[in-house]
Design a protein around this motif. Structure first.
Motif, PDB file in Angstrom:
ATOM      1  N   LYS A   1      24.415   3.849 -16.916  1.00 28.59           N
ATOM      2  CA  LYS A   1      24.999   5.185 -16.981  1.00 28.59           C
ATOM      3  C   LYS A   1      26.144   5.291 -17.993  1.00 28.59           C
ATOM      4  CE  LYS A   1      24.064   7.472 -12.565  1.00 28.59           C
ATOM      5  NZ  LYS A   1      24.682   8.154 -11.397  1.00 28.59           N
ATOM      6  N   ILE A   2      26.566   4.157 -18.547  1.00 33.13           N
ATOM      7  CA  ILE A   2      27.675   4.161 -19.498  1.00 33.13           C
ATOM      8  C   ILE A   2      27.108   4.056 -20.904  1.00 33.13           C
ATOM      9  CG2 ILE A   2      29.707   2.884 -20.284  1.00 33.13           C
ATOM     10  CD1 ILE A   2      30.159   2.038 -17.403  1.00 33.13           C
ATOM     11  N   THR A   3      27.293   5.112 -21.674  1.00 34.54           N
ATOM     12  CA  THR A   3      26.689   5.176 -23.009  1.00 34.54           C
ATOM     13  C   THR A   3      27.511   4.432 -24.049  1.00 34.54           C
ATOM     14  OG1 THR A   3      27.805   7.292 -23.405  1.00 34.54           O
ATOM     15  CG2 THR A   3      25.551   7.367 -22.537  1.00 34.54           C
ATOM     16  N   ASN A   4      28.829   4.387 -23.872  1.00 32.45           N
ATOM     17  CA  ASN A   4      29.689   3.715 -24.848  1.00 32.45           C
ATOM     18  C   ASN A   4      30.815   2.990 -24.120  1.00 32.45           C
ATOM     19  OD1 ASN A   4      31.170   2.805 -26.979  1.00 32.45           O
ATOM     20  ND2 ASN A   4      31.688   4.815 -27.809  1.00 32.45           N
ATOM     21  N   ALA A   5      30.612   1.719 -23.865  1.00 28.11           N
ATOM     22  CA  ALA A   5      31.595   0.943 -23.112  1.00 28.11           C
ATOM     23  C   ALA A   5      32.869   0.692 -23.903  1.00 28.11           C
ATOM     24  CB  ALA A   5      30.994  -0.391 -22.682  1.00 28.11           C
ATOM     25  N   MET A   6      32.862   0.980 -25.207  1.00 28.82           N
ATOM     26  CA  MET A   6      34.028   0.724 -26.050  1.00 28.82           C
ATOM     27  C   MET A   6      34.871   1.982 -26.253  1.00 28.82           C
ATOM     28  SD  MET A   6      33.510  -2.413 -26.429  1.00 28.82           S
ATOM     29  CE  MET A   6      34.834  -2.787 -27.569  1.00 28.82           C
ATOM     30  N   ASP A   7      34.505   3.081 -25.626  1.00 32.60           N
ATOM     31  CA  ASP A   7      35.244   4.339 -25.786  1.00 32.60           C
ATOM     32  C   ASP A   7      36.650   4.185 -25.204  1.00 32.60           C
ATOM     33  OD1 ASP A   7      36.247   6.955 -25.758  1.00 32.60           O
ATOM     34  OD2 ASP A   7      34.266   7.825 -25.411  1.00 32.60           O
TER      35      ASP A   7
ATOM     36  N   ASN B   1      38.889   6.305 -24.670  1.00 36.74           N
ATOM     37  CA  ASN B   1      39.321   7.408 -23.811  1.00 36.74           C
ATOM     38  C   ASN B   1      38.930   7.184 -22.351  1.00 36.74           C
ATOM     39  OD1 ASN B   1      40.531   9.053 -25.830  1.00 36.74           O
ATOM     40  ND2 ASN B   1      38.478   9.691 -26.505  1.00 36.74           N
ATOM     41  N   TYR B   2      38.080   6.202 -22.109  1.00 39.62           N
ATOM     42  CA  TYR B   2      37.593   5.941 -20.758  1.00 39.62           C
ATOM     43  C   TYR B   2      38.209   4.653 -20.199  1.00 39.62           C
ATOM     44  CZ  TYR B   2      34.055   9.597 -20.967  1.00 39.62           C
ATOM     45  OH  TYR B   2      33.416  10.815 -21.036  1.00 39.62           O
ATOM     46  N   LYS B   3      38.329   4.621 -18.883  1.00 42.50           N
ATOM     47  CA  LYS B   3      38.877   3.449 -18.196  1.00 42.50           C
ATOM     48  C   LYS B   3      38.105   3.229 -16.902  1.00 42.50           C
ATOM     49  CE  LYS B   3      43.251   1.538 -16.423  1.00 42.50           C
ATOM     50  NZ  LYS B   3      43.175   0.313 -17.243  1.00 42.50           N
TER      51      LYS B   3
ATOM     52  N   ASN C   1      37.139   9.421 -17.723  1.00 43.05           N
ATOM     53  CA  ASN C   1      37.686   9.968 -18.964  1.00 43.05           C
ATOM     54  C   ASN C   1      39.170  10.273 -18.746  1.00 43.05           C
ATOM     55  OD1 ASN C   1      38.450  11.490 -21.180  1.00 43.05           O
ATOM     56  ND2 ASN C   1      36.502  12.588 -21.306  1.00 43.05           N
ATOM     57  N   MET C   2      40.035   9.358 -19.181  1.00 43.90           N
ATOM     58  CA  MET C   2      41.464   9.515 -18.956  1.00 43.90           C
ATOM     59  C   MET C   2      42.043  10.685 -19.750  1.00 43.90           C
ATOM     60  SD  MET C   2      42.096   7.337 -16.681  1.00 43.90           S
ATOM     61  CE  MET C   2      43.887   7.501 -16.634  1.00 43.90           C
ATOM     62  N   LYS C   3      41.442  10.990 -20.868  1.00 43.82           N
ATOM     63  CA  LYS C   3      41.908  12.139 -21.651  1.00 43.82           C
ATOM     64  C   LYS C   3      41.725  13.427 -20.856  1.00 43.82           C
ATOM     65  CE  LYS C   3      41.418  14.245 -26.242  1.00 43.82           C
ATOM     66  NZ  LYS C   3      40.694  14.185 -27.544  1.00 43.82           N
ATOM     67  N   LYS C   4      40.614  13.525 -20.125  1.00 46.68           N
ATOM     68  CA  LYS C   4      40.357  14.679 -19.276  1.00 46.68           C
ATOM     69  C   LYS C   4      41.379  14.746 -18.142  1.00 46.68           C
ATOM     70  CE  LYS C   4      38.107  17.932 -16.955  1.00 46.68           C
ATOM     71  NZ  LYS C   4      38.127  19.341 -17.371  1.00 46.68           N
ATOM     72  N   LEU C   5      41.628  13.600 -17.492  1.00 48.11           N
ATOM     73  CA  LEU C   5      42.570  13.580 -16.380  1.00 48.11           C
ATOM     74  C   LEU C   5      43.972  13.972 -16.825  1.00 48.11           C
ATOM     75  CD1 LEU C   5      40.269  12.219 -14.835  1.00 48.11           C
ATOM     76  CD2 LEU C   5      41.931  10.594 -13.923  1.00 48.11           C
ATOM     77  N   LYS C   6      44.386  13.473 -17.971  1.00 49.84           N
ATOM     78  CA  LYS C   6      45.743  13.734 -18.456  1.00 49.84           C
ATOM     79  C   LYS C   6      45.934  15.164 -18.923  1.00 49.84           C
ATOM     80  CE  LYS C   6      46.617   8.902 -19.652  1.00 49.84           C
ATOM     81  NZ  LYS C   6      46.888   7.913 -20.716  1.00 49.84           N
ATOM     82  N   SER C   7      44.813  15.875 -19.119  1.00 49.89           N
ATOM     83  CA  SER C   7      44.912  17.286 -19.491  1.00 49.89           C
ATOM     84  C   SER C   7      45.141  18.163 -18.265  1.00 49.89           C
ATOM     85  CB  SER C   7      43.641  17.736 -20.211  1.00 49.89           C
ATOM     86  OG  SER C   7      42.535  17.787 -19.305  1.00 49.89           O
ATOM     87  N   MET C   8      45.003  17.577 -17.081  1.00 50.62           N
ATOM     88  CA  MET C   8      45.229  18.304 -15.835  1.00 50.62           C
ATOM     89  C   MET C   8      46.643  18.006 -15.334  1.00 50.62           C
ATOM     90  SD  MET C   8      41.474  17.660 -14.134  1.00 50.62           S
ATOM     91  CE  MET C   8      41.780  18.781 -12.760  1.00 50.62           C
ATOM     92  N   LYS C   9      46.919  18.256 -14.062  1.00 53.38           N
ATOM     93  CA  LYS C   9      48.239  17.944 -13.506  1.00 53.38           C
ATOM     94  C   LYS C   9      48.263  16.456 -13.184  1.00 53.38           C
ATOM     95  CE  LYS C   9      49.001  22.520 -11.461  1.00 53.38           C
ATOM     96  NZ  LYS C   9      49.198  23.273 -10.199  1.00 53.38           N
ATOM     97  N   TYR C  10      48.689  15.692 -14.159  1.00 52.61           N
ATOM     98  CA  TYR C  10      48.626  14.235 -14.109  1.00 52.61           C
ATOM     99  C   TYR C  10      50.035  13.667 -14.242  1.00 52.61           C
ATOM    100  CZ  TYR C  10      47.420   9.459 -15.616  1.00 52.61           C
ATOM    101  OH  TYR C  10      47.312   8.096 -15.735  1.00 52.61           O
ATOM    102  N   GLN C  11      50.384  12.721 -13.384  1.00 50.01           N
ATOM    103  CA  GLN C  11      51.707  12.104 -13.436  1.00 50.01           C
ATOM    104  C   GLN C  11      51.582  10.587 -13.511  1.00 50.01           C
ATOM    105  OE1 GLN C  11      55.082  13.658 -13.164  1.00 50.01           O
ATOM    106  NE2 GLN C  11      55.402  11.611 -13.998  1.00 50.01           N
ATOM    107  N   ASP C  12      52.193   9.991 -14.540  1.00 48.30           N
ATOM    108  CA  ASP C  12      52.212   8.541 -14.687  1.00 48.30           C
ATOM    109  C   ASP C  12      53.591   8.040 -14.262  1.00 48.30           C
ATOM    110  OD1 ASP C  12      52.156   5.900 -15.363  1.00 48.30           O
ATOM    111  OD2 ASP C  12      51.432   6.201 -17.410  1.00 48.30           O
ATOM    112  N   LEU C  13      53.654   7.403 -13.091  1.00 51.72           N
ATOM    113  CA  LEU C  13      54.934   6.964 -12.543  1.00 51.72           C
ATOM    114  C   LEU C  13      55.375   5.616 -13.102  1.00 51.72           C
ATOM    115  CD1 LEU C  13      54.441   7.953  -8.792  1.00 51.72           C
ATOM    116  CD2 LEU C  13      55.788   9.144 -10.534  1.00 51.72           C
ATOM    117  N   THR C  14      54.540   4.983 -13.930  1.00 54.21           N
ATOM    118  CA  THR C  14      54.952   3.704 -14.524  1.00 54.21           C
ATOM    119  C   THR C  14      55.992   3.910 -15.616  1.00 54.21           C
ATOM    120  OG1 THR C  14      53.204   3.710 -16.212  1.00 54.21           O
ATOM    121  CG2 THR C  14      52.674   2.732 -14.067  1.00 54.21           C
ATOM    122  N   GLN C  15      56.176   5.139 -16.031  1.00 54.37           N
ATOM    123  CA  GLN C  15      57.116   5.432 -17.113  1.00 54.37           C
ATOM    124  C   GLN C  15      58.548   5.622 -16.626  1.00 54.37           C
ATOM    125  OE1 GLN C  15      55.786   5.270 -20.252  1.00 54.37           O
ATOM    126  NE2 GLN C  15      53.976   4.690 -19.065  1.00 54.37           N
ATOM    127  N   ASP C  16      58.736   5.736 -15.307  1.00 56.76           N
ATOM    128  CA  ASP C  16      60.062   6.042 -14.765  1.00 56.76           C
ATOM    129  C   ASP C  16      60.207   5.358 -13.402  1.00 56.76           C
ATOM    130  OD1 ASP C  16      62.377   7.140 -13.653  1.00 56.76           O
ATOM    131  OD2 ASP C  16      62.040   9.117 -14.541  1.00 56.76           O
TER     132      ASP C  16
END
Length: 377
Positions: free
Chosen positions: A187-193, A195-197, A263-278
């Motif tokens: 199901k994974i078309t590009n494992a090197m993308d 933007n995905y994790k 798709n992390m780019k999609k997630l980060k375009s929503m209400k996304y909070q990364d708590l590792t930064q603070d």
């Protein structure tokens, strides 16, 4: 002043310690009772254990079973009806090891004789405790899994359920490696993308099948965890940590790991909070969440950050303080300096926090690893 007088502060402190211990014993006792154990045996064991606050419920249960085994070292009776085996002997042994008669009857009656005779008593007890399994699914899986003609430790494609891999042990999954699990997934078309994790969710085989068929159900999740007051679904970006979670929480039976290619780019375009930064914000969020208070991430779709390593300490301290006459809601803020994450290796997690977020994550599910038998670890 009489030498018999005792300082009020000492009385208060002693009373608080007693209340703390009583609360913890009550909490752990309920954990045992919910899994079919006899309350009187559990209470007797817990009141003799001085290290409860330093152990997880699962570790305490292991110690309890170890003690029962020492008191009655018989770990296998046999199948009733065979020579020398009286009717009901297996059920009596389960009761000796701590289960109620009702739980013992259900466990023994639900296991076919041919399967029962292949495992020792402790295996079935642990399987019962951690899984509360659906017998039909469990037995069918065993039949398939131990069939020498059945292929495992490699991907295959089920038309209805998508890519699946039956693994013979935790070690096999680790040796296969995260990169290979992703690269060979159909199901994974590009494992090197970039933007995905990859993220992983580990649980019992029955839960894996349920999530695969109907998707994530937030109503089945717990509240007051690390990243929010309300119920959230937590994913792990580390395959090793996901396996460690299974190994530490359950000890026997069949489990599964669900793979999400997100798709992390999609997630980060929503209400996304990364708590590792603070770090300060992370501490504020996890303490507030564990104490049942609202935090700045409660309205987020997704939250990413470290796992809290001392939730029981924070919760117990907060609720004990909150039971005093001064019941200010901001008492939890005084506990923020206590918060710490797992060290020396940081364990990360992604919280999926609402139905919109769930719908997105369900679409990113790309495969399963059912059939892991931890007895072979």
């Amino acid at each position: 002043m009489s030498s018999n007088n005792i300082s009020p502060s000492i009385i208060s402190e002693a009373t608080l310690l007693d209340n703390n211990n009583d609360t913890l014993i009550t909490e752990i006792t309920q954990y045992f009772i919910n899994r079919g154990f006899q309350q009187n045996l559990v209470n007797s064991f817990l009141t003799r254990n001085s290290c409860l606050e330093f152990m997880t419920n699962e570790e305490i249960m292991f110690d309890f079973l170890d003690e029962r085994e020492q008191m009655d070292p018989i770990i296998f009776i046999g199948v009733e009806g065979n020579e020398g085996v009286e009717p009901g002997e297996d059920k009596k042994l389960l009761v000796k090891w701590g289960l109620t008669e009702e739980a013992s009857n259900k466990l023994r009656d639900d296991v076919h004789d041919s399967i029962w005779s292949q495992q020792f008593l402790k295996y079935w007890l642990l399987d019962w405790i951690y899984n509360q399994w659906d017998t039909t699914i469990q037995m069918d899986l065993k039949t398939v899994f131990y069939d020498s003609k059945f292929l495992y430790d490699q991907w295959y494609y089920d038309r209805e359920k998508g890519p699946q891999m039956f693994a013979s042990s935790f070690e096999k999954i680790i040796n296969i490696g995260e990169d290979s699990l992703i690269m060979y997934n159909t199901k994974i078309t590009n494992a090197m993308d970039i933007n995905y994790k990859a993220f992983f969710y580990s649980t019992t085989y029955e839960n894996v099948q349920s999530i695969n068929e109907i998707g994530i159900d937030l109503t089945c999740c717990r509240n007051h965890l690390d990243f929010g007051k309300n119920q959230s679904f937590y994913l792990n970006p580390s395959l090793d940590n996901a396996i460690d979670f299974i190994k530490n929480r359950w000890s026997a039976g069949f489990y599964g790991i669900i793979v999400y290619w997100i798709n992390m780019k999609k997630l980060k375009s929503m209400k996304y909070q990364d708590l590792t930064q603070d770090e300060n914000l992370w501490k504020e969020v996890v303490v507030a969440s564990r104490c049942g208070q609202r935090s700045v991430v409660d309205n987020n779709d997704f939250v990413y950050g470290y796992q809290l390593s001392n939730p029981r300490q924070i919760r117990n301290t907060y609720y004990n303080k909150n039971n005093k006459s001064n019941k200010k809601k901001d008492l939890w803020k005084k506990l923020i300096p206590m918060a710490k994450w797992f060290e020396p290796i940081y364990n990360f997690q992604l919280a999926v926090k609402n139905d919109d977020a769930v719908e997105i994550i369900n679409n990113y599910q790309v495969g399963l690893h059912p059939g892991v038998d931890s007895v072979q670890w």
